[in-house]
Design an enzyme around this catalytic site. Structure first.
Site, PDB file in Angstrom:
ATOM      1  N   GLN A  17      43.124 114.164 113.521  1.00  0.00           N
ATOM      2  CA  GLN A  17      43.372 112.791 113.691  1.00  0.00           C
ATOM      3  C   GLN A  17      44.539 112.170 113.581  1.00  0.00           C
ATOM      4  OE1 GLN A  17      41.325 108.673 111.310  1.00  0.00           O
ATOM      5  NE2 GLN A  17      40.615 110.590 110.791  1.00  0.00           N
ATOM      6  N   GLU A 139      43.400 113.759 105.338  1.00  0.00           N
ATOM      7  CA  GLU A 139      43.172 112.481 104.992  1.00  0.00           C
ATOM      8  C   GLU A 139      43.376 112.246 103.375  1.00  0.00           C
ATOM      9  OE1 GLU A 139      42.941 109.449 106.674  1.00  0.00           O
ATOM     10  OE2 GLU A 139      42.730 108.603 104.747  1.00  0.00           O
ATOM     11  N   ASP A 168      45.268 109.353 107.810  1.00  0.00           N
ATOM     12  CA  ASP A 168      45.440 109.727 109.185  1.00  0.00           C
ATOM     13  C   ASP A 168      45.786 108.584 110.184  1.00  0.00           C
ATOM     14  OD1 ASP A 168      44.911 112.292 108.594  1.00  0.00           O
ATOM     15  OD2 ASP A 168      42.949 112.299 109.080  1.00  0.00           O
ATOM     16  N   GLY A 247      47.104  87.055  96.073  1.00  0.00           N
ATOM     17  CA  GLY A 247      47.026  85.876  94.917  1.00  0.00           C
ATOM     18  C   GLY A 247      46.026  85.226  94.562  1.00  0.00           C
TER      19      GLY A 247
HETATM   20  C1  LIG Z   1      46.030 119.100 109.712  1.00  0.00           C
HETATM   21  C2  LIG Z   1      46.340 120.558 109.243  1.00  0.00           C
HETATM   22  C3  LIG Z   1      46.205 120.669 107.594  1.00  0.00           C
HETATM   23  C4  LIG Z   1      45.699 121.900 110.014  1.00  0.00           C
HETATM   24  O1  LIG Z   1      45.951 123.168 109.676  1.00  0.00           O
HETATM   25  P1  LIG Z   1      45.528 124.258 110.612  1.00  0.00           P
HETATM   26  O2  LIG Z   1      44.283 123.974 111.331  1.00  0.00           O
HETATM   27  O3  LIG Z   1      45.662 125.450 109.770  1.00  0.00           O
HETATM   28  O4  LIG Z   1      46.356 124.195 111.821  1.00  0.00           O
HETATM   29  P2  LIG Z   1      48.079 124.368 111.933  1.00  0.00           P
HETATM   30  O5  LIG Z   1      48.747 123.207 112.023  1.00  0.00           O
HETATM   31  O6  LIG Z   1      48.555 125.041 110.564  1.00  0.00           O
HETATM   32  O7  LIG Z   1      48.690 125.507 112.898  1.00  0.00           O
HETATM   33  C5  LIG Z   1      47.802 125.539 114.111  1.00  0.00           C
HETATM   34  C6  LIG Z   1      48.397 127.048 114.649  1.00  0.00           C
HETATM   35  O8  LIG Z   1      47.919 127.047 116.027  1.00  0.00           O
HETATM   36  C7  LIG Z   1      49.214 127.248 116.833  1.00  0.00           C
HETATM   37  N1  LIG Z   1      48.831 126.402 118.219  1.00  0.00           N
HETATM   38  C8  LIG Z   1      48.632 124.920 118.132  1.00  0.00           C
HETATM   39  N2  LIG Z   1      48.921 125.023 119.582  1.00  0.00           N
HETATM   40  C9  LIG Z   1      48.800 125.904 120.151  1.00  0.00           C
HETATM   41  C10 LIG Z   1      49.080 126.217 121.523  1.00  0.00           C
HETATM   42  N3  LIG Z   1      48.696 125.215 122.339  1.00  0.00           N
HETATM   43  N4  LIG Z   1      49.398 127.375 121.907  1.00  0.00           N
HETATM   44  C11 LIG Z   1      49.466 128.446 120.895  1.00  0.00           C
HETATM   45  N5  LIG Z   1      49.347 128.336 119.592  1.00  0.00           N
HETATM   46  C12 LIG Z   1      49.176 126.947 119.283  1.00  0.00           C
HETATM   47  C13 LIG Z   1      50.246 126.664 115.928  1.00  0.00           C
HETATM   48  O9  LIG Z   1      51.430 127.242 116.617  1.00  0.00           O
HETATM   49  C14 LIG Z   1      49.872 127.282 114.806  1.00  0.00           C
HETATM   50  O10 LIG Z   1      50.199 128.477 114.628  1.00  0.00           O
HETATM   51  P3  LIG Z   1      50.868 129.357 113.654  1.00  0.00           P
HETATM   52  O11 LIG Z   1      50.438 128.912 112.196  1.00  0.00           O
HETATM   53  O12 LIG Z   1      50.761 130.875 113.642  1.00  0.00           O
HETATM   54  O13 LIG Z   1      52.398 128.596 113.549  1.00  0.00           O
HETATM   55  C15 LIG Z   1      47.890 121.060 109.419  1.00  0.00           C
HETATM   56  O14 LIG Z   1      47.983 120.717 110.791  1.00  0.00           O
HETATM   57  C16 LIG Z   1      48.614 119.828 108.927  1.00  0.00           C
HETATM   58  O15 LIG Z   1      49.124 119.741 107.782  1.00  0.00           O
HETATM   59  N6  LIG Z   1      49.350 118.947 109.896  1.00  0.00           N
HETATM   60  C17 LIG Z   1      50.357 117.927 109.408  1.00  0.00           C
HETATM   61  C18 LIG Z   1      49.745 116.819 108.487  1.00  0.00           C
HETATM   62  C19 LIG Z   1      48.593 116.192 109.244  1.00  0.00           C
HETATM   63  O16 LIG Z   1      48.671 115.585 110.461  1.00  0.00           O
HETATM   64  N7  LIG Z   1      47.432 116.174 108.660  1.00  0.00           N
HETATM   65  C20 LIG Z   1      46.195 115.124 109.111  1.00  0.00           C
HETATM   66  C21 LIG Z   1      45.378 115.941 110.116  1.00  0.00           C
HETATM   67  S1  LIG Z   1      44.274 114.784 110.705  1.00  0.00           S
END
Ligand SMILES: CC(C)(COP(=O)(O)OP(=O)(O)OC[C@H]1O[C@@H](n2cnc3c(N)ncnc32)[C@H](O)[C@@H]1OP(=O)(O)O)[C@@H](O)C(=O)NCCC(=O)NCCS
Length: 412
Positions: A17, A139, A168, A247
């Site tokens: 998001q 979030e 988010d 306020g």
């Molecule tokens: C939201 C969150 C917790 C989700 O975590 P997640 O589902 O485990 O996903 P990640 O972000 O860790 O990463 C996804 C993986 O997909 C991979 N990926 C994503 N797009 C890709 C693509 N087009 N091609 C190949 N790999 C891809 C990434 O490289 C990553 O791989 P790695 O862990 O081997 O490096 C995390 O992304 C996060 O903390 N983001 C930052 C804060 C944020 O925006 N949070 C709010 C979300 S609404």
């Protein structure tokens, strides 16, 4: 009519998001937003909270309108080569992966600058530099760590998260402000730059009135809080229930016929006191020394709102809204999502928009809440997974046979 961001190309590496809410706004302003998604799966939210089997969820469709979708495996060699061309061709890159994900793909900020020194590289992460910088964040984690949860809810209950997605979408809006400032600065400097927003910081920014109250607490109790005068204050800002962060005191008051959302929020401005008392039939309190001034009312604010509620419960929230607004008393009904979805005035202003989707039929989404007179937003549906892959690769100079090879190799 041209759009404000026409000609700006955004490499959208966002998911879930926070990031998509930022690129959504850029797309509404007319930027060409290219959403890069993992082949075969796409943004995880396409499959989350689905209401119709095998159809992109509303979670996805309501955050990704007006964008183009390109599937690309960034970890494959040819995927990295295509991604490099995309970096060359774009003005802004936005990502909200877990910390380090793009570095692990081989695209550090230094590498991105080498490829395109004009690139604006915008990221959302859960935390800024420090002990928690490598943590994954969603979030409600941001709401808890940014000061919202500890100050939301009632004194008698646990910390409470709010439905508004301040971690988010709140971070997304902050990111947009940074991206637009960086685009403007690039006009003068010719250089791109990094834009970073930590969700914890964004939530804290939105909770700044509570940081204000933390400092006020050193000088005595917070008199507009329900804990005053009969409750206790500890060392930290307590949960304030319905009390206003501003306020002027306010409160949610019950209305007829008593359904779950038959409530209205009423604010007492000093200049509105006399009128309000006349409306509710308590002329005796207009000049009463214990009630006539804001300071006089503070020790018994709860009783004060209780008196007004004695009148609101005899009317519907629409009646109260009409009567009090005729007297310029600020108030607003508690509206359910059903009421908002069906409200014709919100359809008329474009706050709620109905769009057609090839797989799901029509769906409701929010419109752009930011109105530009020279750049009106036309809300379009979200793209299907990889709907624009071939089109975008052709724009980058790839031939049909290159595209077929990439497809066979599972790169796109
Ligand atoms: C939201 C969150 C917790 C989700 O975590 P997640 O589902 O485990 O996903 P990640 O972000 O860790 O990463 C996804 C993986 O997909 C991979 N990926 C994503 N797009 C890709 C693509 N087009 N091609 C190949 N790999 C891809 C990434 O490289 C990553 O791989 P790695 O862990 O081997 O490096 C995390 O992304 C996060 O903390 N983001 C930052 C804060 C944020 O925006 N949070 C709010 C979300 S609404």
């Amino acid at each position: 009519m041209t759009k404000a961001l026409e000609g700006i190309r955004v490499l959208d590496m966002t998911h879930v998001q926070s990031g998509p809410s930022a690129t959504q706004i850029l797309a509404w302003f007319g930027a060409d937003v290219i959403k890069v998604e993992v082949p075969g799966r796409g943004d995880i939210t396409r499959q989350q909270l689905r209401d119709i089997p095998d159809v992109d969820s509303l979670y996805f469709t309501m955050l990704n309108g007006n964008k183009r979708s390109l599937t690309l495996n960034n970890k494959a060699e040819q995927g990295k080569e295509i991604f490099t061309k995309l970096i060359e061709a774009c003005d802004v890159m936005v990502e909200n992966f877990a910390p380090g994900a793009l570095d692990r793909m081989g695209f550090t900020w230094e590498r991105i600058q080498e490829i395109n020194p004009r690139m604006i590289y915008a990221s959302v992460k859960g935390f800024g530099p420090g002990a928690y910088e490598n943590c994954k964040v969603y979030e409600n984690v941001a709401q808890c760590t940014g000061g919202s949860a500890s100050t939301t809810g009632f004194d008698s209950g646990p910390p409470t998260v709010t439905a508004a997605q301040i971690g988010d979408s709140g971070s997304g809006i902050h990111l947009v402000a940074g991206i637009l400032a960086a685009l403007l600065q690039r006009e003068k400097s010719g250089r791109g730059q990094r834009v970073e927003v930590a969700m914890q910081d964004a939530v804290l920014n939105l909770c700044r009135v509570k940081l204000r109250d933390q400092q006020r607490l050193r000088h005595g109790p917070l008199k507009e809080y329900p804990q005053y005068p009969n409750g206790t204050f500890g060392e930290a800002v307590p949960r304030a229930g319905h009390a206003s962060g501003g306020g002027q005191p306010g409160h949610v008051l019950e209305c007829a016929p008593g359904g779950p959302n038959d409530y209205i929020y009423v604010i007492i401005q000093p200049q509105g006191w006399a009128t309000l008392m006349k409306v509710i039939g308590r002329e005796d309190l207009v000049d009463h020394p214990d009630w006539a001034t804001p300071e006089g009312r503070l020790p018994h604010l709860e009783t004060c709102f209780h008196l007004i509620e004695g009148w609101t419960v005899t009317k519907t929230k629409s009646e109260v809204m009409e009567i009090l607004n005729a007297h310029e008393i600020p108030c607003g009904p508690v509206l359910s999502m059903k009421e908002l979805a069906e409200d014709p005035s919100l359809r008329a202003t474009g706050a709620v928009v109905e769009v057609e989707h090839p797989a799901r039929g029509s769906y409701l989404t929010v419109g752009n809440p930011i109105k530009l007179s020279d750049s009106p937003t036309e809300v379009e549906r979200s793209p299907l997974l990889g709907e624009h892959t071939a089109e975008i690769l052709r724009e980058l100079g790839y031939s049909d046979s290159d595209i077929a090879t990439a497809q066979e190799g599972g790169v796109i």
